[in-house]
Design an enzyme around this catalytic site. Structure first.
Site, PDB file in Angstrom:
ATOM      1  N   ASN A   9       0.858  -1.180   0.000  1.00  0.00           N
ATOM      2  CA  ASN A   9       0.000   0.000   0.000  1.00  0.00           C
ATOM      3  C   ASN A   9       0.901   1.238   0.000  1.00  0.00           C
ATOM      4  O   ASN A   9       1.645   1.474   0.947  1.00  0.00           O
ATOM      5  CB  ASN A   9      -0.897  -0.019   1.242  1.00  0.00           C
ATOM      6  CG  ASN A   9      -1.789   1.190   1.340  1.00  0.00           C
ATOM      7  OD1 ASN A   9      -1.857   2.026   0.438  1.00  0.00           O
ATOM      8  ND2 ASN A   9      -2.496   1.302   2.464  1.00  0.00           N
ATOM      9  N   HIS A  99      -9.054  -0.633   5.518  1.00  0.00           N
ATOM     10  CA  HIS A  99      -7.804  -0.258   6.186  1.00  0.00           C
ATOM     11  C   HIS A  99      -8.099   0.569   7.429  1.00  0.00           C
ATOM     12  O   HIS A  99      -9.070   1.334   7.494  1.00  0.00           O
ATOM     13  CB  HIS A  99      -6.899   0.526   5.227  1.00  0.00           C
ATOM     14  CG  HIS A  99      -5.518   0.734   5.748  1.00  0.00           C
ATOM     15  ND1 HIS A  99      -5.189   1.748   6.627  1.00  0.00           N
ATOM     16  CD2 HIS A  99      -4.369   0.043   5.531  1.00  0.00           C
ATOM     17  CE1 HIS A  99      -3.900   1.680   6.921  1.00  0.00           C
ATOM     18  NE2 HIS A  99      -3.378   0.647   6.262  1.00  0.00           N
ATOM     19  N   GLU A 171      -3.828  -6.847  10.151  1.00  0.00           N
ATOM     20  CA  GLU A 171      -3.068  -5.620  10.399  1.00  0.00           C
ATOM     21  C   GLU A 171      -3.459  -5.019  11.744  1.00  0.00           C
ATOM     22  O   GLU A 171      -4.320  -4.138  11.811  1.00  0.00           O
ATOM     23  CB  GLU A 171      -3.331  -4.598   9.286  1.00  0.00           C
ATOM     24  CG  GLU A 171      -2.604  -4.872   8.000  1.00  0.00           C
ATOM     25  CD  GLU A 171      -2.364  -3.576   7.233  1.00  0.00           C
ATOM     26  OE1 GLU A 171      -1.227  -3.363   6.795  1.00  0.00           O
ATOM     27  OE2 GLU A 171      -3.300  -2.783   7.081  1.00  0.00           O
ATOM     28  N   SER A 217       4.517  -2.887   9.822  1.00  0.00           N
ATOM     29  CA  SER A 217       5.962  -2.709  10.035  1.00  0.00           C
ATOM     30  C   SER A 217       6.780  -3.896   9.544  1.00  0.00           C
ATOM     31  O   SER A 217       7.733  -4.346  10.201  1.00  0.00           O
ATOM     32  CB  SER A 217       6.242  -2.430  11.523  1.00  0.00           C
ATOM     33  OG  SER A 217       5.502  -1.305  11.970  1.00  0.00           O
TER      34      SER A 217
END
Length: 261
Positions: A9, A99, A171, A217
């Site tokens: 992304n 997201h 995520e 990360s």
């Protein structure tokens, strides 16, 4: 066997035509140099204004590109939104949905996310759905309950079959944009719990067909350890992938780990 995945992304970091074109060409060159790109799926989500550049650079290759968001309906009075019709017209075949930033900055509800998933599947595109956006670290039964409620909402009224191409990206909000990814043990255990919940909600056959990837990360240093589980099918990369060589190394780690399973 589920194909490994690497996704990225770009958010709104790479926006001008010149820098986007240069980066995409470098990424294509680096990925092609691997020589085994056919062993994995590559999904790229450029900033909305750069989708035409993705088409120009990646057309004819095995690299897929898509939008970071879509409107909940094909067309209509949705000022400022991006239509799935436009994405299809430009050759995109994957949609990022749910997201954490869309939820927190733009107040996207689970009901709205459900509509976007349904629209994407109806148009035979691949939804990459972000899940597990909890603010605090959840494990065990607490995480299972959270993800169960989330997935029930996201897939409400949607009949899923094993032929649908669906990707879930775990995520956790507490690991996005940090120096370190989530601890490997938590990533592996929570992926196992997500698969367990999918099996309970949709049946084992469908659950095994859905791709689960981790995002938060991710770097070339931690990529190998993160995918060292049969339940982690790949990685969703952010800022650490802005260097094409890093992106290549992460891709290589994924292929090597999954090849040895």
């Amino acid at each position: 066997m589920r194909r490994p995945i690497i996704a990225m992304n770009f958010k709104n970091y790479i926006n001008t035509e010149s820098e986007t074109t240069t980066l995409f060409k470098q990424m294509k060159q680096e990925l092609t140099s691997l020589g085994n790109l056919d062993e994995m799926n590559v999904y790229l989500f450029p900033s909305m204004g750069s989708l035409h550049i993705a088409r120009d650079v990646f057309e004819g290759s095995s690299i897929s590109y898509g939008s970071q968001n879509i409107a909940p309906e094909k067309n209509g009075a949705f000022t400022g939104e991006y239509s799935i019709e436009s994405l299809i017209d430009i050759g995109g075949d994957v949609v990022e949905i749910g997201h954490y930033e869309r939820i927190t900055l733009f107040n996207e509800s689970r009901e709205l996310i459900n509509k976007k998933i349904k629209l994407t599947l109806e148009n035979e595109l691949t939804p990459l759905i972000c899940v597990g956006s909890e603010e605090t670290i959840l494990e065990g039964n607490a995480f299972k309950e959270y993800i169960q409620n989330q997935l029930k909402s996201y897939f409400k009224g949607i009949i899923i079959s094993e032929t649908d191409n669906i990707v879930l990206a775990y995520e956790p909000a507490w690991a996005i944009g940090k120096k370190e990814a989530a601890p490997v043990e938590i990533v592996h255990n929570n992926h196992r719990l997500i698969r367990e919940v999918l099996s309970e909600l949709m049946g084992e056959q469908v659950a095994q067909s859905i791709h689960l990837i981790y995002g938060g990360s991710v770097s070339k240093e931690n990529a190998g350890a993160l995918v060292a589980s049969k339940e982690v099918d790949g990685l969703f990369i952010g800022r650490f992938g802005h260097d094409p060589k890093n992106f290549r190394e992460i891709s290589k780690e994924i292929i090597m780990k999954k090849r040895s399973e």
